[in-house]
Design an enzyme around this catalytic site. Structure first.
Site, mmCIF file in Angstrom:
data_model
loop_
_atom_site.group_PDB
_atom_site.id
_atom_site.type_symbol
_atom_site.label_atom_id
_atom_site.label_comp_id
_atom_site.label_asym_id
_atom_site.label_seq_id
_atom_site.Cartn_x
_atom_site.Cartn_y
_atom_site.Cartn_z
ATOM 1 N N HIS A 111 30.579 5.778 51.374
ATOM 2 C CA HIS A 111 31.192 6.920 51.684
ATOM 3 C C HIS A 111 32.648 6.440 52.409
ATOM 4 C CE1 HIS A 111 30.928 10.139 54.934
ATOM 5 N NE2 HIS A 111 30.418 10.467 54.250
ATOM 6 N N GLU A 119 34.595 9.652 48.002
ATOM 7 C CA GLU A 119 33.270 9.358 48.034
ATOM 8 C C GLU A 119 32.130 8.818 46.461
ATOM 9 O OE1 GLU A 119 31.035 11.364 50.868
ATOM 10 O OE2 GLU A 119 32.135 11.783 51.878
ATOM 11 N N GLN A 143 19.280 12.690 56.281
ATOM 12 C CA GLN A 143 21.268 13.064 55.903
ATOM 13 C C GLN A 143 21.244 11.711 55.502
ATOM 14 O OE1 GLN A 143 22.902 16.002 55.102
ATOM 15 N NE2 GLN A 143 25.293 14.600 56.609
ATOM 16 N N ASP A 156 34.840 20.281 51.616
ATOM 17 C CA ASP A 156 33.635 19.088 50.867
ATOM 18 C C ASP A 156 32.904 19.316 49.798
ATOM 19 O OD1 ASP A 156 30.737 19.057 52.811
ATOM 20 O OD2 ASP A 156 31.424 17.653 50.807
ATOM 21 N N ARG A 191 22.734 3.001 55.420
ATOM 22 C CA ARG A 191 23.432 2.914 56.828
ATOM 23 C C ARG A 191 23.256 3.026 57.920
ATOM 24 N NH1 ARG A 191 25.928 9.003 57.742
ATOM 25 N NH2 ARG A 191 23.870 10.155 57.907
ATOM 26 N N ARG A 210 30.219 6.035 62.204
ATOM 27 C CA ARG A 210 31.764 7.163 62.015
ATOM 28 C C ARG A 210 32.806 6.597 61.626
ATOM 29 N NH1 ARG A 210 30.089 11.642 59.887
ATOM 30 N NH2 ARG A 210 28.891 12.393 61.453
HETATM 31 O O1 G6P Z 1 27.349 13.393 59.210
HETATM 32 P P1 G6P Z 1 27.451 12.679 58.024
HETATM 33 O O2 G6P Z 1 26.019 12.396 57.931
HETATM 34 O O3 G6P Z 1 27.623 11.208 57.881
HETATM 35 O O4 G6P Z 1 27.703 13.515 56.850
HETATM 36 C C1 G6P Z 1 29.240 13.273 57.241
HETATM 37 C C2 G6P Z 1 29.273 13.946 55.155
HETATM 38 O O5 G6P Z 1 28.633 13.278 54.199
HETATM 39 C C3 G6P Z 1 29.627 13.460 52.996
HETATM 40 O O6 G6P Z 1 30.832 13.431 53.078
HETATM 41 C C4 G6P Z 1 29.030 15.104 52.730
HETATM 42 O O7 G6P Z 1 29.420 15.344 51.555
HETATM 43 C C5 G6P Z 1 29.205 16.645 53.738
HETATM 44 O O8 G6P Z 1 28.191 16.805 53.803
HETATM 45 C C6 G6P Z 1 28.674 15.463 55.227
HETATM 46 O O9 G6P Z 1 29.071 16.435 56.320
#
Ligand code: G6P
Length: 299
Positions: free
Chosen positions: A160, A265, A80, A204, A85, A57
């Site tokens: 990111h 990003e 996601q 966002d 990563r 994070r």
């Molecule tokens: O919590 P993660 O999977 O690291 O994602 C963190 C963030 O990544 C990007 O910025 C997306 O646009 C967000 O929608 C998401 O909350």
């Protein structure tokens, strides 16, 4: 020593200034610290997991082969932001001593099997090569993606990047007026007509196909903190989780840390990049503190 390899990380030190250093975790090949003359440029949660138990994070997590969650064929089961990563990359070594430059690689053999196997059932052969270069006032990260398979496949890529700011409520991001974005909060696409992006709530937005001449500048009380340049990365996500979202993330600490960070990003996420067998794709982000002049390009 310009390059120090430890068990779980590599530390680059500028030849001209020992207080300018960069730390890259083997896990995710995640840049977790970038100090210019001892001053930290990136934001890293104090609760960030650095032991490989979950993606870091903060710093510069790497997003591949998918940005976010996708219902596209072959991507539905991936978590996601994919598996780059949360895989342990191989440190390949130093390519230059001055400025200190290193490379990391990821391949199917190294990829996190639980996650990689969910990409088209894990039979896409690939090679990722990350090159990280530490200049005195600049950080350049370059990715090369190669299709080593016998069939074509497609992917997203995104750096990111969590940039540190003194106070997000005093900060702006410029050069996005007139650009089209998909706002993930209101679930709408619109042209951003504001003079600059400011922050007073969860933000966002995926800005799509932003001309590369538009350098994204993070400006704090009129001073340019960072210039983010893109090479072959048409899109830019701007994200700040604000109070509620950061409150709901167990690895986001301190809880008021949203005041000290903004994610800029650079990526290719508006559609997928397709690679045929043997083809490769290369892209970079360059984050610099050199230029202090505010770049104002007309809409
Ligand atoms: O919590 P993660 O999977 O690291 O994602 C963190 C963030 O990544 C990007 O910025 C997306 O646009 C967000 O929608 C998401 O909350």
């Amino acid at each position: 020593m310009a390059i120090d390899q430890l068990d779980d990380r590599v530390i680059l030190t500028s030849e001209s200034n020992p207080k300018t250093q960069l730390t890259i975790l083997n896990y995710g090949a995640t840049v977790i610290s970038w100090k210019i003359n001892s001053e930290e440029q990136l934001w890293l949660s104090t609760a960030a997991k650095l032991d490989g138990s979950k993606p870091v994070r903060g710093g510069i997590p790497l997003v591949f082969p998918v940005f976010g969650k996708s219902q596209a064929e072959g991507f539905k089961d991936l978590p996601q932001h994919g598996f780059a990563r949360n895989s342990i990359w191989e440190f390949l070594g130093q390519t230059k001593a001055n400025p200190p430059t290193v490379q990391f690689a990821l391949s199917p053999e190294l990829a996190n099997p639980d996650v990689y196997s969910k990409w088209d059932k894990g039979d896409n052969d690939f090679t990722l090569l990350l090159t990280v270069e530490l200049d005195d006032q600049e950080l350049k990260t370059t990715i090369e993606v190669e299709n080593t398979d016998k069939k074509a496949w497609k992917f997203n890529w995104l750096f990111h990047t969590y940039l540190r700011v003194d106070d997000i409520e005093d900060s702006l991001v410029n050069n996005l007026p007139g650009e089209t974005c998909y706002d993930q909060i209101v679930k709408e696409t619109y042209v951003d007509k504001h003079p600059a992006v400011d922050f007073d709530k969860e933000t966002d937005r995926i800005y799509k196909q932003v001309p590369e001449k538009k350098i994204l500048q993070v400006i704090d009380k009129g001073n340019v903190l960072h210039n983010v340049q893109r090479v072959n990365l048409p899109d830019v996500v701007v994200w700040n989780p604000w109070i509620e979202k950061s409150g709901g993330m167990g690895d986001f600490e301190p809880k008021n840390g949203y005041l000290n960070m903004v994610c800029i990003e650079p990526g290719h996420v508006h559609d997928f990049v397709e690679l045929k067998p043997g083809e490769s794709w290369k892209a970079s982000q360059i984050i610099s503190t050199k230029n202090k002049d505010i770049q104002l390009l007309s809409i």
